[in-house]
Scaffold this motif. Structure first.
Motif, PDB file in Angstrom:
ATOM      1  N   ALA A  61       0.829  -1.205   0.000  1.00  0.00           N
ATOM      2  CA  ALA A  61       0.000   0.000   0.000  1.00  0.00           C
ATOM      3  C   ALA A  61       0.862   1.253   0.000  1.00  0.00           C
ATOM      4  O   ALA A  61       0.579   2.222  -0.714  1.00  0.00           O
ATOM      5  CB  ALA A  61      -0.932  -0.012   1.212  1.00  0.00           C
ATOM      6  N   HIS A 118      -4.757   0.998  -6.708  1.00  0.00           N
ATOM      7  CA  HIS A 118      -4.543   0.985  -5.254  1.00  0.00           C
ATOM      8  C   HIS A 118      -5.775   0.464  -4.523  1.00  0.00           C
ATOM      9  O   HIS A 118      -5.685  -0.415  -3.657  1.00  0.00           O
ATOM     10  CB  HIS A 118      -4.216   2.411  -4.806  1.00  0.00           C
ATOM     11  N   THR A 169      -6.560  -3.070  -2.401  1.00  0.00           N
ATOM     12  CA  THR A 169      -7.207  -3.103  -1.091  1.00  0.00           C
ATOM     13  C   THR A 169      -8.380  -4.076  -1.096  1.00  0.00           C
ATOM     14  O   THR A 169      -8.549  -4.877  -0.168  1.00  0.00           O
ATOM     15  CB  THR A 169      -7.703  -1.692  -0.698  1.00  0.00           C
ATOM     16  N   GLN A 182      -7.112  -7.713  -1.209  1.00  0.00           N
ATOM     17  CA  GLN A 182      -6.578  -8.111   0.090  1.00  0.00           C
ATOM     18  C   GLN A 182      -7.706  -8.333   1.087  1.00  0.00           C
ATOM     19  O   GLN A 182      -7.674  -9.275   1.894  1.00  0.00           O
ATOM     20  CB  GLN A 182      -5.608  -7.037   0.598  1.00  0.00           C
ATOM     21  N   SER A 203      -5.589   0.289   9.385  1.00  0.00           N
ATOM     22  CA  SER A 203      -6.276   0.161   8.105  1.00  0.00           C
ATOM     23  C   SER A 203      -5.296   0.229   6.960  1.00  0.00           C
ATOM     24  O   SER A 203      -4.444   1.108   6.932  1.00  0.00           O
ATOM     25  CB  SER A 203      -7.308   1.288   7.955  1.00  0.00           C
ATOM     26  N   SER A 235      -5.067   1.058   3.258  1.00  0.00           N
ATOM     27  CA  SER A 235      -5.831   1.656   2.163  1.00  0.00           C
ATOM     28  C   SER A 235      -5.047   2.751   1.497  1.00  0.00           C
ATOM     29  O   SER A 235      -5.597   3.591   0.868  1.00  0.00           O
ATOM     30  CB  SER A 235      -7.149   2.190   2.683  1.00  0.00           C
TER      31      SER A 235
END
Length: 272
Positions: A200, A226, A230, A233, A270, A272
């Protein structure tokens, strides 16, 4: 409302997580709005078929992520919206629903790809520096495996891209979507990151360089990639959680074990 009793042969899930999920469903099914009052803890425990202790922990978690408001001496309420567009329109977002999470990621792709595109055309030198700093800080945190530092840098990076779009509504939408996504992190993963921090972070760096170079189409494409990473995953983590039980093959059912840390909440990280 559907029978709150979990399936006996499913994977283990902490009792507070199950009850929090059921409580959100209760709110949605009754079309309760921000400011509406809920039954007492004892009343909720009876409605949801859970113990009083587990219900209390579920209420704590939902209050911590901004879905409930607990007012001493007054009761438990559906939390008021903070004013963001996402809060106003998606107050019934279900953070443990795969369908809702995928819709949220789809919405995020639309919003943030356009935000990155505009940032590439409008960012000032100071804004470019701020975006780069957020991306660089996220990589440093990832390499040090510091989830909390990564979460701060991640938020700073995405907010900086939003600010560089020079559109307050886009920036507000980005922030609102990310707040909702963090609810899933807490309830589904207990703060454990659903994917690679370094992957990330390196995507952050690529987006930052595209913005700095004024390459609007590339910045947008990289942001789409990107968010797709996310999502991939996230889905993989969900599959692992549901089917790769390992030594945690106990049946899922509410218990007095809340699964929470000393603070009453899991750590929140997080990707992201």
């Amino acid at each position: 409302m559907a029978d709150p009793s979990p399936v006996s042969d499913g994977p283990y899930r902490p009792g507070y997580e199950l009850v929090a999920e059921q409580l959100l469903e209760y709110i949605a099914e009754r079309k309760l709005r921000p400011g509406d009052r809920l039954p007492t803890e004892a009343g909720l425990a009876e409605i949801l078929g859970a113990t009083r202790n587990v219900t209390r922990e579920a209420v704590k978690v939902l209050a911590a992520i901004g879905r409930l408001s607990v007012r001493r001496g007054a009761g438990i309420f559906v939390a008021e919206a903070s004013g963001g567009l996402v809060d106003d329109h998606f107050s019934h977002f279900r953070p443990t629903s795969m369908e809702d999470v995928l819709m949220l990621l789809d919405y995020r792709t639309v919003i943030e790809s356009e935000t990155a595109r505009r940032a590439a055309g409008l960012a000032t030198p100071i804004e470019v520096r701020t975006i780069r700093e957020g991306a660089s800080s996220s990589l440093t945190a990832a390499q040090q495996n510091d989830g909390h530092a990564f979460a701060r840098a991640d938020e700073a990076f995405h907010d900086a891209v939003g600010a560089a779009s020079h559109n307050v509504f886009l920036r507000s939408s980005v922030a609102g979507v990310r707040r909702l996504a963090s609810q899933s992190d807490v309830l589904l993963f207990h703060g454990d990151a659903p994917g690679s921090l370094e992957v990330a972070a390196r995507q952050h760096l690529a987006i930052a360089e595209a913005v700095a170079a004024g390459e609007a189409d590339l910045a947008s494409e990289l942001m789409v990639e990107h968010i797709a990473t996310t999502q991939s995953q996230f889905e993989r983590k969900i599959r692992d959680r549901l089917f790769n039980l390992g030594d945690r093959g106990a049946p899922a059912r509410p218990t007095t074990d809340s699964g929470l840390g000393d603070s009453g909440l899991p750590p929140q990280t997080s990707v992201s």
